[in-house]
Design a protein around this motif. Sequence first.
Motif, PDB file in Angstrom:
ATOM      1  N   TYR A  87       0.830  -1.202   0.000  1.00  0.00           N
ATOM      2  CA  TYR A  87       0.000   0.000   0.000  1.00  0.00           C
ATOM      3  C   TYR A  87       0.865   1.253   0.000  1.00  0.00           C
ATOM      4  O   TYR A  87       2.020   1.240   0.458  1.00  0.00           O
ATOM      5  N   ASP A  88       0.280   2.312  -0.499  1.00  0.00           N
ATOM      6  CA  ASP A  88       0.884   3.642  -0.458  1.00  0.00           C
ATOM      7  C   ASP A  88       0.140   4.422   0.622  1.00  0.00           C
ATOM      8  O   ASP A  88      -1.057   4.696   0.491  1.00  0.00           O
TER       9      ASP A  88
ATOM     10  N   THR B  29       1.003   7.502   1.675  1.00  0.00           N
ATOM     11  CA  THR B  29       1.412   8.899   1.595  1.00  0.00           C
ATOM     12  C   THR B  29       0.287   9.843   1.985  1.00  0.00           C
ATOM     13  O   THR B  29       0.484  10.807   2.731  1.00  0.00           O
TER      14      THR B  29
ATOM     15  N   TYR C 103      -4.676   5.942   2.369  1.00  0.00           N
ATOM     16  CA  TYR C 103      -4.159   4.644   1.938  1.00  0.00           C
ATOM     17  C   TYR C 103      -4.716   4.306   0.560  1.00  0.00           C
ATOM     18  O   TYR C 103      -5.836   4.674   0.214  1.00  0.00           O
TER      19      TYR C 103
ATOM     20  N   GLY D 128      -0.432   0.101  -3.490  1.00  0.00           N
ATOM     21  CA  GLY D 128       0.840   0.595  -3.989  1.00  0.00           C
ATOM     22  C   GLY D 128       1.140   0.078  -5.387  1.00  0.00           C
ATOM     23  O   GLY D 128       0.413  -0.758  -5.932  1.00  0.00           O
TER      24      GLY D 128
END
Length: 293
Positions: A217-218, A220, A223, A226
Motif C-alpha cells: 500500500y501507499d 502517503t 491509503y 501501492g
Amino acid sequence: MPYNYVTAFETQLQQKYARELTSSALTTDRVRFVGAKTIKIPRLDLAGYKDHSRAGGWNRQSLSNDFETKELQHDRDVEFFVDAMDVDETNQILSAANVTNVFVTEQAIPELDCYRYSKLLAEMQTYGGTPDTTELDVSNVLQVFDELMERMDEASVPESGRRLYVTPTVHKLLKEAQDVQRVFYVQSGPNRVARAVNQLDDVELVKVPSERMKSVYDFTDGYKPGVGAKQINMILVHPTAVIAPIKHSAIYLWPPGSHTQGDGWLYQNRSYTDLFVIERKVSGVQINMDGDE
C-alpha cells in the motif's frame, strides 16, 4: 487547553474497532516497550535431555538468551479545522464524536487492516516464508487450505486459535467448494436456510473486503494500493506468531482562542501502532496470493 477525547470515547471506540476492524483479534494488549518505540522480545535457547547415570550426578546442559528487537514505524496523524459558526459550544463533544466516528469508520479502520495484512506478508517473506500462489477455484480451494494447514502442523503451530482471513471471492469459493460437507439446521418458524461459512475444520473464518488485502500500500495520503500491488486471497495465522501493539492513541479538540489557526475548532487525531511477526514463529503465518501474470 484541549481535551483528549480518547478518554471520553474509549468504550465506543473499542466497540467500533472490535466490530468493524477485521484484524482486531491480532491486536496485542500487553507489550513491554524499551524506550519510546522499541519492543524487545526475549528468546531462550535450551539444550535437551541426556541419558541419566544411576551412578549419580546430573547432565548439566547449556542455556542462553537474547532479544528480538522490533521498532514501531506506523505513526499517523490528521487535523481538521471547523469554523466556529459550524459548532455550537454546548454541542462540542457531540461534534467531536461525529468527526471521530466518520473518520474512524472511513479512514482509520480500513487503513489499519490494510497495513496489518500487507505487513504480515512482508514480515513472513523477510523471515524466509514463501506465499502460495495457486490460482484458487472451487476444485482446489480446500486443497490449498489443507496445504497451508499442513505447513503449520509440520511446524508444530498450535491447532487451537488459528484464524483464516479470506476475501469475499474466496469465501464464496468455500461455500461452493467440491467435497465440502454441508450441515443444514432446521428451525421452527419461517423457513430459513443459512449457508454462511464461519468455521472451516476448527479454524475461524473472517471475511475481509478485497481492497484491504493487497500485497503493498501507499500510505502517503490516506491509503491506496501501492505500485505493483497483488491480491492476497487468504491468510492463515495463529495470533501467537504476531505482535500488533497500539502504542499511542489521541483525539484532541481545541476550542477557538486556544490556538492560532483561525476562528474555529481544531480537531486532531493521532495513532501510533505497528505489526510484527516473531521470527521464530514465522510458520504461524501462511498466505495464498495472486502470482505473477
